[in-house]
Design an enzyme around this catalytic site. Structure first.
Site, short mmCIF file in Angstrom:
data_model
loop_
_atom_site.label_atom_id
_atom_site.label_comp_id
_atom_site.label_asym_id
_atom_site.label_seq_id
_atom_site.Cartn_x
_atom_site.Cartn_y
_atom_site.Cartn_z
N ASP A 61 5.74 2.58 -46.11
CA ASP A 61 4.75 2.04 -45.18
C ASP A 61 4.34 0.61 -45.56
OD1 ASP A 61 4.94 4.86 -45.19
OD2 ASP A 61 3.06 5.02 -44.08
N HIS A 103 2.29 -1.63 -43.58
CA HIS A 103 0.88 -1.89 -43.21
C HIS A 103 0.50 -3.37 -43.33
CE1 HIS A 103 -0.60 2.01 -42.10
NE2 HIS A 103 -0.26 2.58 -43.23
N ASP A 112 4.65 2.73 -39.59
CA ASP A 112 3.39 2.17 -40.07
C ASP A 112 3.62 0.79 -40.69
OD1 ASP A 112 2.07 4.34 -39.10
OD2 ASP A 112 1.20 4.99 -41.01
N ASN A 160 2.50 6.65 -36.79
CA ASN A 160 1.31 6.98 -36.01
C ASN A 160 0.49 5.72 -35.71
OD1 ASN A 160 0.85 7.37 -38.97
ND2 ASN A 160 -1.30 7.50 -38.32
N HIS A 161 0.57 4.69 -36.57
CA HIS A 161 -0.18 3.45 -36.30
C HIS A 161 0.41 2.67 -35.12
CE1 HIS A 161 -3.32 3.15 -39.45
NE2 HIS A 161 -2.58 4.12 -39.97
N HIS A 175 3.92 7.89 -44.65
CA HIS A 175 2.70 8.43 -44.05
C HIS A 175 1.64 8.89 -45.05
CE1 HIS A 175 0.15 9.93 -40.93
NE2 HIS A 175 0.27 11.18 -41.29
MN LIG Z 1 1.12 7.05 -41.05
#
Ligand SMILES: [Mn+2]
Length: 240
Positions: free
Chosen positions: A18, A20, A47, A73-74, A189
Site C-alpha cells: 500500500d 498511500h 490503496d 478500498n481507498h 490492506h
Molecule cells: Mn485498504
C-alpha cells in the site's frame, strides 16, 4: 474487471504494498531495486492514495505502461465520492481523502476515470499452469478461479466484492487457509511489521504511511526490498 497478463520474460516483475501517497518513497525504492522501466513491471496491491503527502501523483503513475494496479478500498471510496455519494465523500475525507476535493475539476474527473479502469484482480500466468494473483484485501471463499469467473461474467456477488476490497479476516486470524487456483496471492490492506505470509497469501502492506516501511517483492525470485518511511528515518537520525 480482471487484468490477465503473462509472466515477464524480458525483465523483472515487482509488486509493491500500500503506497498511500508515498510516491517519493516509492521512487527511491525503485532506484534501490535498479528498476528498469524499459523491461520491468510494477504491480500495486491498491490503496495508492490517501493519508500520504503526494496522492495526486497517482495520475502520473497510472499512465506508465509498466505500472499495473488493482483497486483498493481507498480508490473505491474516491470513486463513490466522485460519483456524488455524500456518505462516501465524508468517509473518504475522514480517511485521508481531502486531497481529492482540493484538486481542479479536470484532475478530479481524471482520477474518476483512472480509478474506474482499475481491475479488482490481476492474474499473472507463468505459461506452465502456475499463476500469481493480486487483489487488495483477500480472495473470497479462498477460490481464485471463482473470483476470476465472477469478474469476467459480471456475476460476482457484492459480498465477494467487499471481501476483495475490505476483508481483514486473514490478517486478524493469522490463518485463513490456502487459496486454490494460485501459487501465490499478493495482498495489502492490513499493515504488518514486515511482509507476512499466511499460507499462500503474502501481505505486502508494511505501513509506509504510518511510519513503517514501503515493501517491494520480486515475483521472479521472491526477494523482498524495503525502505523505512522518511519520517522514521529522520527520527532515527535525530536520536543518534
Ligand atoms: Mn485498504
Amino acid at each position: 474487471m480482471i487484468l490477465k497478463l503473462q509472466r515477464n520474460t524480458q525483465g523483472r516483475d515487482w509488486a509493491v504494498g500500500d503506497i498511500h501517497g508515498c510516491f517519493r518513497q516509492l521512487s527511491r525504492l525503485l532506484k534501490m531495486a535498479a528498476f528498469n522501466p524499459t523491461c520491468d513491471r510494477l504491480f500495486s496491491v491498491g490503496d495508492m492514495v490517501d493519508r500520504g503527502a503526494d496522492s495526486a501523483a497517482v495520475l502520473e503513475w497510472l499512465t506508465q505502461p509498466w505500472f499495473h494496479a488493482v483497486r483498493g478500498n481507498h480508490e473505491q471510496l474516491a470513486i463513490d465520492s466522485l460519483l456524488g455519494d455524500k456518505q462516501a465523500e465524508i468517509r473518504h475525507v475522514n480517511n485521508g481523502g481531502s486531497w481529492l476535493l482540493a484538486l481542479p475539476t479536470a484532475q478530479r474527473l481524471a482520477c474518476l476515470a483512472a480509478f474506474q479502469r482499475l481491475p479488482y484482480a490481476i492474474e499473472i500466468a507463468d505459461g506452465a499452469g502456475g499463476k500469481i494473483g493480486v487483489v487488495h484485501a483477500d480472495c473470497p471463499d479462498n477460490d481464485w478461479d471463482a473470483l476470476v469467473a465472477g469478474l469476467e461474467n459480471g456475476t460476482l456477488p457484492d459480498a465477494s466484492r467487499n471481501t476483495a476490497l475490505w476483508s481483514r479476516e486473514r490478517a486478524r486470524n493469522g490463518r485463513g487457509g490456502v487459496v486454490s487456483g494460485v501459487e501465490l496471492l499478493l495482498v495489502g490492506h492490513t499493515p504488518q511489521t514486515s511482509a507476512t505470509r499466511f499460507d499462500n497469501v503474502l501481505n505486502l502492506d508494511t505501513g509506509a504511511v504510518y511510519g513503517g516501511k514501503l515493501t517491494l517483492f520480486c515475483l521472479n525470485d521472491f526477494v523482498e526490498l524495503s525502505l523505512p518511511s522518511e519520517e522514521h528515518g529522520l527520527m532515527e537520525f535525530q536520536l543518534h
